[in-house]
Design a protein around this motif. Structure first.
Motif, short mmCIF file in Angstrom:
data_model
loop_
_atom_site.label_atom_id
_atom_site.label_comp_id
_atom_site.label_asym_id
_atom_site.label_seq_id
_atom_site.Cartn_x
_atom_site.Cartn_y
_atom_site.Cartn_z
N SER A 129 -7.87 -12.09 -26.36
CA SER A 129 -8.89 -12.82 -25.60
C SER A 129 -8.41 -12.97 -24.17
O SER A 129 -7.21 -12.91 -23.90
CB SER A 129 -9.14 -14.21 -26.19
OG SER A 129 -8.06 -15.08 -25.88
N PRO A 130 -9.34 -13.19 -23.21
CA PRO A 130 -8.92 -13.41 -21.82
C PRO A 130 -8.01 -14.62 -21.68
O PRO A 130 -7.06 -14.59 -20.91
CB PRO A 130 -10.26 -13.63 -21.09
CG PRO A 130 -11.28 -12.96 -21.93
CD PRO A 130 -10.81 -13.14 -23.34
N GLY A 149 -15.52 -18.33 -17.53
CA GLY A 149 -16.15 -17.84 -18.76
C GLY A 149 -17.24 -18.77 -19.24
O GLY A 149 -18.29 -18.31 -19.73
N MET A 150 -17.05 -20.06 -19.06
CA MET A 150 -18.04 -21.04 -19.49
C MET A 150 -19.27 -21.01 -18.58
O MET A 150 -20.41 -21.04 -19.04
CB MET A 150 -17.43 -22.44 -19.48
CG MET A 150 -18.36 -23.55 -19.93
SD MET A 150 -17.63 -25.18 -19.64
CE MET A 150 -17.61 -25.22 -17.84
N VAL A 151 -19.04 -20.92 -17.26
CA VAL A 151 -20.13 -21.01 -16.29
C VAL A 151 -20.94 -19.72 -16.21
O VAL A 151 -22.18 -19.74 -16.19
CB VAL A 151 -19.59 -21.38 -14.89
CG1 VAL A 151 -20.71 -21.35 -13.85
CG2 VAL A 151 -18.94 -22.75 -14.93
N MET A 166 -17.78 -24.79 -24.46
CA MET A 166 -16.75 -25.75 -24.06
C MET A 166 -16.70 -26.91 -25.05
O MET A 166 -17.72 -27.47 -25.42
CB MET A 166 -17.03 -26.29 -22.66
CG MET A 166 -16.00 -27.30 -22.16
SD MET A 166 -16.38 -27.85 -20.49
CE MET A 166 -14.96 -28.91 -20.18
N GLN A 167 -15.50 -27.27 -25.48
CA GLN A 167 -15.28 -28.44 -26.31
C GLN A 167 -14.96 -29.64 -25.40
O GLN A 167 -14.43 -29.47 -24.30
CB GLN A 167 -14.11 -28.19 -27.27
CG GLN A 167 -14.31 -26.99 -28.19
CD GLN A 167 -15.53 -27.16 -29.08
OE1 GLN A 167 -15.69 -28.17 -29.74
NE2 GLN A 167 -16.40 -26.14 -29.09
N ALA A 172 -10.56 -11.01 -15.57
CA ALA A 172 -10.29 -11.08 -17.01
C ALA A 172 -11.57 -11.21 -17.81
O ALA A 172 -11.73 -10.57 -18.86
CB ALA A 172 -9.35 -12.25 -17.31
N ASN A 173 -12.50 -12.01 -17.33
CA ASN A 173 -13.77 -12.17 -18.02
C ASN A 173 -14.64 -10.91 -17.95
O ASN A 173 -15.35 -10.58 -18.89
CB ASN A 173 -14.54 -13.36 -17.44
CG ASN A 173 -14.09 -14.69 -18.04
OD1 ASN A 173 -14.35 -14.98 -19.19
ND2 ASN A 173 -13.38 -15.47 -17.24
#
Length: 303
Positions: free
Chosen positions: A252-253, A120-122, A128-129, A176-177
């Motif tokens: 959410s995923p 999901g981030m990429v 991202m934290q 999922a994303n």
């Protein structure tokens, strides 16, 4: 009175995702032992194809009236979801369990939420934290550790069959994303049924071109293995996916794939009952992976 009624309704609605999560954990936590029992009679290809075929039989008919609800532009995402969230993992888990205890496979499946966040981030612009990096590192250390545990319970050479589980988790995470990003407006029953109508015929073509029917007719344990495969396909791959897709859409995923917090526990319980050998390093690996999932979700909720 109206306030009390509203409060009760809100509480009920907040509990539903948790109930769905527990049901999914029980069903999917049992899927690894069902794959193992199916493999006693059938090849891993037949188990993978059979799992999809019986899911197709359970849900495919619903696509007849629901297919028109999906816009043409979104069918490519439904196909991607069907391949990545169903077809590919069905074969990958089956081949892995030919050489890996079902309980260990269930433990490693807990990587799915970490991969869901990472993908999901990429690819899907999720933020991202800093703390989440530690969660990812914990999970991957646990994954590597599990992959190196040998039959004596010591660290040894890499068991390459565990890589099939890792790839399957990546497939689940990508699916999922895709659901959350591109298919969140489609009813989960429609989504699952239409995915099955796309991949079901592919599975059926392979299944009945093999010696699947002959094995049913000749093997003394065929009907037990077949019943495991039918349950795996209809409930685990069919109806449970409706609940999963519903969770992805409404929550959410990452929350939905957090079903893997409980899946390893169920898988290990079945493994112990089936006299599979587990060592302390297996539990350390599981603890690291689950801790990683917890840390990722904790910092996500703080953000």
């Amino acid at each position: 009175m109206k306030t009390q009624t509203t409060h009760a309704t809100t509480k009920k609605q907040s509990l539903l995702p948790v109930i769905f999560l527990l049901i999914l954990s029980l069903v999917w936590g049992s899927s690894f032992i069902l794959i193992k029992k199916s493999l006693q009679v059938f090849t891993f290809e037949q188990v993978g194809a059979g799992r999809i075929f019986f899911g197709f039989l359970a849900l495919g008919f619903l696509a007849i009236t629901r297919a028109k609800q999906i816009p043409k532009a979104q069918w490519k995402y439904v196909l991607a979801m069907g391949l990545l969230g169903n077809l590919f993992p069905a074969f990958l888990f089956a081949i892995a369990i030919t050489q890996v205890p079902s309980s260990v496979t269930g433990i490693l499946n807990a990587l799915t939420p970490l991969f869901t966040f990472l993908i999901g981030m990429v690819f899907f612009k999720a933020k991202m934290q800093k703390g989440q990096l530690w969660g990812l590192l914990l999970g991957f250390v646990g994954c590597v550790g599990l992959s190196l545990v040998n039959s004596n319970g010591q660290l040894g050479q890499l068991n390459y069959f565990l890589l099939f589980v890792v790839i399957a988790c990546l497939c689940y995470a990508t699916s999922a994303n895709i659901i959350k990003t591109h298919l969140s407006t489609i009813h989960p029953v429609t989504l699952t049924a239409c995915a099955m109508i796309l991949i079901g015929p592919l599975a059926a073509t392979y299944l009945f071109s093999s010696d699947f029917v002959e094995r049913i007719q000749t093997h003394p344990d065929a009907w037990f293995s077949l019943s495991c495969l039918i349950f795996l396909g209809t409930v685990g791959t069919g109806y449970a996916l409706i609940l999963f897709n519903r969770l992805v859409q409404t929550v959410s995923p990452v929350f939905a794939t957090s079903v893997t917090y409980i899946i390893p526990i169920i898988a290990v319980m079945w493994g112990v009952l089936d006299q599979e050998q587990l060592f302390p390093l297996h539990f350390i690996g599981m603890a690291l992976i689950i801790a990683g999932v917890y840390v990722v979700n904790k910092f996500r909720n703080v953000a």
